[in-house]
Write a protein that holds these residues in place. Structure first.
Motif, short mmCIF file in Angstrom:
data_model
loop_
_atom_site.label_atom_id
_atom_site.label_comp_id
_atom_site.label_asym_id
_atom_site.label_seq_id
_atom_site.Cartn_x
_atom_site.Cartn_y
_atom_site.Cartn_z
N ASP A 14 90.04 65.52 -30.09
CA ASP A 14 91.34 65.48 -29.63
C ASP A 14 91.16 64.78 -28.28
N ALA A 15 92.32 63.96 -27.98
CA ALA A 15 92.45 63.35 -26.55
C ALA A 15 92.42 64.43 -25.52
N ASP A 16 93.04 65.48 -25.57
CA ASP A 16 93.07 66.50 -24.65
C ASP A 16 91.46 66.80 -24.21
N ALA A 17 90.65 66.96 -25.10
CA ALA A 17 89.10 66.93 -24.84
C ALA A 17 88.16 66.01 -23.98
N LEU A 18 89.17 64.83 -23.78
CA LEU A 18 88.29 63.73 -23.19
C LEU A 18 87.49 64.17 -21.81
N PRO A 19 88.39 65.02 -20.91
CA PRO A 19 87.52 65.60 -19.76
C PRO A 19 86.49 66.24 -20.10
N LEU A 20 86.32 67.04 -20.97
CA LEU A 20 85.09 67.69 -21.46
C LEU A 20 84.09 66.74 -21.94
N ALA A 21 84.46 65.59 -22.68
CA ALA A 21 83.29 64.83 -23.08
C ALA A 21 82.89 64.05 -22.20
N VAL A 119 62.10 73.45 -22.94
CA VAL A 119 62.75 73.11 -21.73
C VAL A 119 64.14 72.19 -21.96
N ILE A 120 64.01 70.96 -22.85
CA ILE A 120 65.40 70.28 -23.14
C ILE A 120 66.69 71.19 -23.53
N LEU A 121 66.01 72.16 -24.49
CA LEU A 121 67.22 73.09 -25.17
C LEU A 121 67.58 73.91 -23.97
N VAL A 122 67.08 74.50 -23.55
CA VAL A 122 67.56 75.41 -22.39
C VAL A 122 68.32 74.82 -21.28
N ALA A 123 67.44 73.72 -20.68
CA ALA A 123 68.51 72.68 -19.73
C ALA A 123 69.53 72.10 -19.99
N GLY A 124 69.68 71.76 -21.29
CA GLY A 124 70.88 71.17 -22.00
C GLY A 124 72.01 72.15 -22.15
N LEU A 125 71.65 73.40 -22.59
CA LEU A 125 72.51 74.51 -22.62
C LEU A 125 72.93 74.83 -21.55
N VAL A 126 72.33 75.22 -20.33
CA VAL A 126 72.75 75.41 -19.24
C VAL A 126 73.63 74.51 -18.54
N ALA A 127 73.18 73.31 -18.55
CA ALA A 127 74.22 72.14 -18.28
C ALA A 127 75.50 72.14 -18.71
N LEU A 128 75.61 72.15 -20.17
CA LEU A 128 76.72 72.07 -20.75
C LEU A 128 77.70 73.38 -20.61
N VAL A 129 77.05 74.57 -20.55
CA VAL A 129 77.78 75.84 -20.07
C VAL A 129 78.28 75.80 -18.67
N ALA A 130 77.44 75.56 -17.81
CA ALA A 130 77.70 75.35 -16.31
C ALA A 130 78.92 74.48 -16.26
N TRP A 131 78.96 73.36 -16.74
CA TRP A 131 80.06 72.20 -16.60
C TRP A 131 81.44 72.66 -17.31
N ARG A 132 81.08 73.34 -18.37
CA ARG A 132 82.45 73.85 -19.24
C ARG A 132 82.93 74.91 -18.54
N TRP A 133 82.09 75.81 -17.90
CA TRP A 133 82.61 76.91 -17.01
C TRP A 133 83.33 76.45 -16.05
N LEU A 134 82.99 75.44 -15.02
CA LEU A 134 83.22 75.08 -13.78
C LEU A 134 84.53 74.48 -14.29
N TYR A 135 84.83 73.40 -15.05
CA TYR A 135 85.64 72.73 -15.53
C TYR A 135 86.88 73.81 -15.72
N PHE A 136 86.73 74.80 -16.66
CA PHE A 136 88.25 75.71 -16.95
C PHE A 136 88.36 76.46 -15.50
N LYS A 137 87.33 76.67 -14.63
CA LYS A 137 87.50 77.33 -13.28
C LYS A 137 88.67 76.54 -12.41
N ILE A 138 88.12 75.23 -12.55
CA ILE A 138 89.15 74.07 -11.59
C ILE A 138 90.40 73.88 -12.37
N VAL A 139 90.54 73.63 -13.55
CA VAL A 139 91.73 73.38 -14.18
C VAL A 139 92.65 74.61 -14.69
N GLY A 140 91.90 75.75 -14.44
CA GLY A 140 92.95 76.94 -14.95
C GLY A 140 92.53 77.40 -16.10
#
Length: 140
Positions: A14-21, A119-140
């Protein structure tokens, strides 16, 4: 089953998910770059850009395929952290596996040791979760 004009991919992207991507790929690229620098030094990025890129490609490719198939960029993913974060988790687990399998092949440099896989499994999970959490904190 009724007839539908939408394809499987149309339901997954969905085009609305472009910022997430964009953020997902940047977050994963940053984590992978950190790993490259940690193991090879910062000079490696300029002295061997192909090696740097080839380190990232298997995992970014795995994410592009698995994240999309899981629905990490579907309309529902762009609605809230409550929907976006579980989709990222469900997508990253197979994506990391794809990345590890690709890295294990002769196409890409590097090996696959158990410690690296964890390490790659955990680091990737942390990066994706942190980014997405931060994104929704910023955009509301």
């Amino acid at each position: 089953m009724g007839t539908s004009n939408s394809s499987f991919l149309d339901e997954r992207v969905d085009a609305d998910a472009l910022p997430l991507a964009v953020g997902d790929f940047l977050a994963l690229a940053l984590v992978l770059t950190y790993g490259v620098v940690n193991h090879n030094g910062v000079e490696y990025l300029s002295s061997n850009p192909a090696g740097w890129i080839l380190t990232m490609v298997p995992f970014l490719l795995g994410w592009a395929v698995c994240g999309t198939l899981i629905g990490a960029y579907s309309a529902g993913a762009a609605e809230s952290a409550k929907s976006a974060i579980p989709l990222a988790i469900r997508g990253w687990i197979p994506a990391a596996l794809v990345g590890l399998i690709l890295r294990w092949t002769a196409i890409f440099e590097g090996g696959v040791e158990l410690v690296f896989a964890v390490v790659i499994l955990v680091a990737g999970l942390v990066a994706l979760v942190a980014w997405r959490w931060l994104y929704f904190k910023i955009v509301g």
